[in-house]
Write a protein that holds these residues in place. Sequence first.
Motif, PDB file in Angstrom:
ATOM      1  N   PRO A 101       0.443  -1.357   0.094  1.00 32.97           N
ATOM      2  CA  PRO A 101      -0.267  -0.192  -0.227  1.00 32.97           C
ATOM      3  C   PRO A 101       0.679   1.306   0.102  1.00 32.97           C
ATOM      4  O   PRO A 101       0.093   2.280  -0.439  1.00 32.97           O
ATOM      5  N   TYR A 102       1.983   1.296   0.329  1.00 29.78           N
ATOM      6  CA  TYR A 102       2.702   2.123   0.801  1.00 29.78           C
ATOM      7  C   TYR A 102       4.316   1.310   0.779  1.00 29.78           C
ATOM      8  O   TYR A 102       4.785   0.209   0.929  1.00 29.78           O
ATOM      9  N   LYS A 103       5.867   2.212   0.287  1.00 26.67           N
ATOM     10  CA  LYS A 103       7.137   1.349  -0.016  1.00 26.67           C
ATOM     11  C   LYS A 103       7.065   1.304   2.000  1.00 26.67           C
ATOM     12  O   LYS A 103       6.840   2.352   2.571  1.00 26.67           O
ATOM     13  N   ASN A 104       7.662  -0.051   1.720  1.00 23.74           N
ATOM     14  CA  ASN A 104       7.800  -0.269   3.508  1.00 23.74           C
ATOM     15  C   ASN A 104       8.736   0.928   4.425  1.00 23.74           C
ATOM     16  O   ASN A 104       9.941   0.717   3.507  1.00 23.74           O
ATOM     17  N   ILE A 105       8.903   1.347   4.856  1.00 23.15           N
ATOM     18  CA  ILE A 105       9.528   2.071   5.815  1.00 23.15           C
ATOM     19  C   ILE A 105      10.454   0.448   6.980  1.00 23.15           C
ATOM     20  O   ILE A 105       9.859   0.101   8.419  1.00 23.15           O
ATOM     21  N   VAL A 106      12.089   1.028   6.549  1.00 19.73           N
ATOM     22  CA  VAL A 106      12.428  -0.289   7.348  1.00 19.73           C
ATOM     23  C   VAL A 106      13.746   0.430   7.710  1.00 19.73           C
ATOM     24  O   VAL A 106      14.559   1.022   6.821  1.00 19.73           O
ATOM     25  N   LEU A 141      10.748  10.312   9.348  1.00 13.20           N
ATOM     26  CA  LEU A 141      10.197   9.372   9.461  1.00 13.20           C
ATOM     27  C   LEU A 141       8.794   8.375   8.443  1.00 13.20           C
ATOM     28  O   LEU A 141       8.596   7.911   8.206  1.00 13.20           O
ATOM     29  N   HIS A 142       9.943   8.730   7.106  1.00 18.29           N
ATOM     30  CA  HIS A 142       9.477   7.851   5.965  1.00 18.29           C
ATOM     31  C   HIS A 142      10.645   7.929   5.018  1.00 18.29           C
ATOM     32  O   HIS A 142      10.710   7.980   3.904  1.00 18.29           O
ATOM     33  N   TYR A 143      11.104   6.584   6.278  1.00 16.81           N
ATOM     34  CA  TYR A 143      12.950   6.220   5.995  1.00 16.81           C
ATOM     35  C   TYR A 143      12.813   4.672   4.591  1.00 16.81           C
ATOM     36  O   TYR A 143      12.518   3.830   5.297  1.00 16.81           O
ATOM     37  N   VAL A 189       9.827  -0.408  11.898  1.00 16.50           N
ATOM     38  CA  VAL A 189       9.324  -1.822  10.386  1.00 16.50           C
ATOM     39  C   VAL A 189       8.039  -0.460  10.427  1.00 16.50           C
ATOM     40  O   VAL A 189       6.755  -0.510  11.586  1.00 16.50           O
ATOM     41  N   ASP A 190       7.324   0.265   9.716  1.00 18.65           N
ATOM     42  CA  ASP A 190       6.459   0.857   9.592  1.00 18.65           C
ATOM     43  C   ASP A 190       5.582   0.508   7.954  1.00 18.65           C
ATOM     44  O   ASP A 190       6.088   0.815   7.004  1.00 18.65           O
ATOM     45  N   ALA A 191       5.011  -0.885   7.923  1.00 17.33           N
ATOM     46  CA  ALA A 191       4.402  -1.579   6.794  1.00 17.33           C
ATOM     47  C   ALA A 191       3.043  -1.947   6.808  1.00 17.33           C
ATOM     48  O   ALA A 191       2.854  -2.541   8.029  1.00 17.33           O
ATOM     49  N   SER A 206      -4.242  -2.449   5.068  1.00 18.08           N
ATOM     50  CA  SER A 206      -2.859  -1.917   6.054  1.00 18.08           C
ATOM     51  C   SER A 206      -2.211  -0.523   6.743  1.00 18.08           C
ATOM     52  O   SER A 206      -1.443  -1.393   5.315  1.00 18.08           O
ATOM     53  N   ASP A 207      -1.709  -0.420   7.953  1.00 18.49           N
ATOM     54  CA  ASP A 207      -0.589   0.369   7.601  1.00 18.49           C
ATOM     55  C   ASP A 207      -0.563   0.540   9.560  1.00 18.49           C
ATOM     56  O   ASP A 207      -1.081   0.447   9.985  1.00 18.49           O
ATOM     57  N   ILE A 208       0.762  -0.327   9.625  1.00 23.95           N
ATOM     58  CA  ILE A 208       1.523  -0.844  10.976  1.00 23.95           C
ATOM     59  C   ILE A 208       2.460  -0.671  10.907  1.00 23.95           C
ATOM     60  O   ILE A 208       3.298  -1.013  10.264  1.00 23.95           O
ATOM     61  N   GLY A 230      -3.006  10.151  13.173  1.00 25.85           N
ATOM     62  CA  GLY A 230      -3.146   9.235  12.921  1.00 25.85           C
ATOM     63  C   GLY A 230      -4.587   9.278  11.695  1.00 25.85           C
ATOM     64  O   GLY A 230      -4.892  10.595  11.457  1.00 25.85           O
ATOM     65  N   HIS A 231      -4.348   9.002  10.864  1.00 23.87           N
ATOM     66  CA  HIS A 231      -5.773   8.936  10.105  1.00 23.87           C
ATOM     67  C   HIS A 231      -6.057   8.065   9.238  1.00 23.87           C
ATOM     68  O   HIS A 231      -6.174   6.522   9.908  1.00 23.87           O
ATOM     69  N   SER A 232      -7.648   7.884   8.632  1.00 25.45           N
ATOM     70  CA  SER A 232      -8.443   7.313   7.942  1.00 25.45           C
ATOM     71  C   SER A 232      -8.000   6.117   6.370  1.00 25.45           C
ATOM     72  O   SER A 232      -7.004   6.635   6.086  1.00 25.45           O
ATOM     73  N   THR A 286      -3.228   4.575   1.477  1.00 28.99           N
ATOM     74  CA  THR A 286      -3.587   4.882   2.907  1.00 28.99           C
ATOM     75  C   THR A 286      -3.956   5.720   3.941  1.00 28.99           C
ATOM     76  O   THR A 286      -4.104   5.724   5.143  1.00 28.99           O
ATOM     77  N   HIS A 287      -3.968   7.274   3.169  1.00 25.38           N
ATOM     78  CA  HIS A 287      -4.413   7.673   3.514  1.00 25.38           C
ATOM     79  C   HIS A 287      -5.766   8.392   3.609  1.00 25.38           C
ATOM     80  O   HIS A 287      -6.030   8.818   2.370  1.00 25.38           O
ATOM     81  N   ASP A 288      -6.609   8.081   3.831  1.00 24.45           N
ATOM     82  CA  ASP A 288      -7.850   7.469   2.966  1.00 24.45           C
ATOM     83  C   ASP A 288      -8.802   9.169   2.942  1.00 24.45           C
ATOM     84  O   ASP A 288      -8.534   9.943   4.167  1.00 24.45           O
ATOM     85  N   ILE A 298      -3.927   4.301  14.910  1.00 20.10           N
ATOM     86  CA  ILE A 298      -3.969   5.212  16.368  1.00 20.10           C
ATOM     87  C   ILE A 298      -2.319   5.161  16.158  1.00 20.10           C
ATOM     88  O   ILE A 298      -1.380   4.071  16.545  1.00 20.10           O
ATOM     89  N   GLU A 299      -0.869   6.487  16.317  1.00 17.31           N
ATOM     90  CA  GLU A 299       0.462   6.180  16.178  1.00 17.31           C
ATOM     91  C   GLU A 299       1.209   7.190  16.138  1.00 17.31           C
ATOM     92  O   GLU A 299       1.695   7.792  16.412  1.00 17.31           O
ATOM     93  N   PRO A 300       1.219   6.916  17.783  1.00 15.54           N
ATOM     94  CA  PRO A 300       2.019   7.688  18.451  1.00 15.54           C
ATOM     95  C   PRO A 300       3.797   7.799  17.847  1.00 15.54           C
ATOM     96  O   PRO A 300       3.779   6.423  17.923  1.00 15.54           O
ATOM     97  N   ILE A 333       4.382   3.463  17.350  1.00 13.45           N
ATOM     98  CA  ILE A 333       3.839   2.219  16.976  1.00 13.45           C
ATOM     99  C   ILE A 333       2.341   2.429  17.121  1.00 13.45           C
ATOM    100  O   ILE A 333       1.708   3.339  17.550  1.00 13.45           O
ATOM    101  N   GLU A 334       2.334   1.849  15.731  1.00 14.69           N
ATOM    102  CA  GLU A 334       0.670   2.198  14.505  1.00 14.69           C
ATOM    103  C   GLU A 334       0.276   1.217  14.881  1.00 14.69           C
ATOM    104  O   GLU A 334       0.295  -0.007  14.266  1.00 14.69           O
ATOM    105  N   ASP A 335      -1.293   0.799  15.301  1.00 15.45           N
ATOM    106  CA  ASP A 335      -2.439   0.127  14.951  1.00 15.45           C
ATOM    107  C   ASP A 335      -3.901   0.514  14.073  1.00 15.45           C
ATOM    108  O   ASP A 335      -3.540   2.171  14.144  1.00 15.45           O
TER     109      ASP A 335
END
Length: 430
Positions: free
Chosen positions: A205-210, A219-221, A237-239, A248-250, A332-334, A339-341, A370-372, A409-411
């Motif tokens: 859905p978006y390029k893996n952030i690793v 933030l978007h590495y 890891v944000d993927a 999904s976006d975790i 966070g976002h919808s 991914t950002h609906d 929810i991603e503080p 941490i993003e759920d």
Amino acid sequence: MSFAETYPDHVAGLQRATERVLAEHKYEALVLCSGAPQSKNRFDDQSWPLIPTPAFSHWCPLVEADSYLVIRQGKRPTLVRTVVDDFWETTAPPENEHFWEHFDVVTTEPGHASDVLPGGRVATVTRDPGAAPPGEVNPQELIASLDALRTKKTAYEIESLAEATRRAVRGHRQTAVQFAGGDVSELDLHLAYLAASEQDDLATPYKNIVALGAHAAVLHYVAYQRVRESGDTSLLVDAGAKCNGYGSDITRTYVRGDSPAARRFSELIARMDKLQQEICRRIKIGMRYEDLHDLSHRLLAVMLVEAGIARASTDELVDRGITRALFPHGLGHSLGVTTHDVGMKLRLPRAENKFLRNTAVIEAGQVFTIEPGLYIIEGLLAQLRADGRDKALDLNVIDELRPFGGIRIEDNIVVEAAGIRNLTREAFNG
Ligand code: GLY
Ligand code: MN
Ligand code: MN
């Protein structure tokens, strides 16, 4: 329930709502275009894989260039497909077949779609206005009405997001194992994630952030290094993953090692996890999402003092923008077919929350993240140093944390009438 069981209500609801939108905006028909192939480079003959127009994906998970959905009052929707007789390339078939029977399917040859598309007062929505068939292209007010239909998810959409979450969690689990084993590069971890979640890089859905170590402060590495790191370090890891076009976006953050700094960072990850769960517990129908974002800054201020990073009152840390230097993005976002609906930011956030993408009132049926986070970002700390606000921070602790970059941490959360459903924790615990 299966997609075949939930999809009929999804598409029937969309038909009813779209008929209302067409009547309101006085159009006879709506044509949703999947999109045209996008050339990578005009000197070569390669195209990017198609990412369909989101309004098309909202109806139909088919990923096929030059397809058109035609919606009219009182008629079954028509799906016009362009059949290309080509021995060089082909498109992958859809992973699920539940949608076909809900459309009258018409095929046409390249360049001939206009022969079968409706005339009259037609609104055409497309990602490629240059290649649009006849009609009023991307009328703004109509698009705003269609965007509003994406703010609350149907059972079909929620199950698609739940499956997308389970796929992503398989990737996250694998990266955690590889990282714990040591001697691994960002590229190794990125590829391990793709393999475990069974995705091609371009299908995510978006390029893996690793990000290993200090890289997590970007933030978007996505600049995966090949250097294999052993020893004490962190991993962010944000993927995500996709299912039926829904993504999904975790994010998870880990640390490895036994040094005092690694142990301090590990304790901080645990605190951030608790804070994230506390924010999830505070979600209430009728509350503004921006209030939840503001609350997350107050909770972060308390956490910073408890962790020995800051020494000031909650009011001072929040009101003077100190928490915002450490947590600069939105809470966070919808989530949905993008991914950002869309549809959740009808009003701008306050200036200090300028990156917040959700200013809606929380309602049942919404799905959002929810991603503080907490990051050691040099440019933002320099702003605190410039006017003395850094005195509220323990700079020795900041120095100790710097090589670990940051934590997020993003759920993915579904708001239900009786509470919340955390798709991400459900998948990790399942
Ligand atoms: N992965 C992008 C975001 O969390 O919004
Ligand atoms: Mn996100
Ligand atoms: Mn994310």
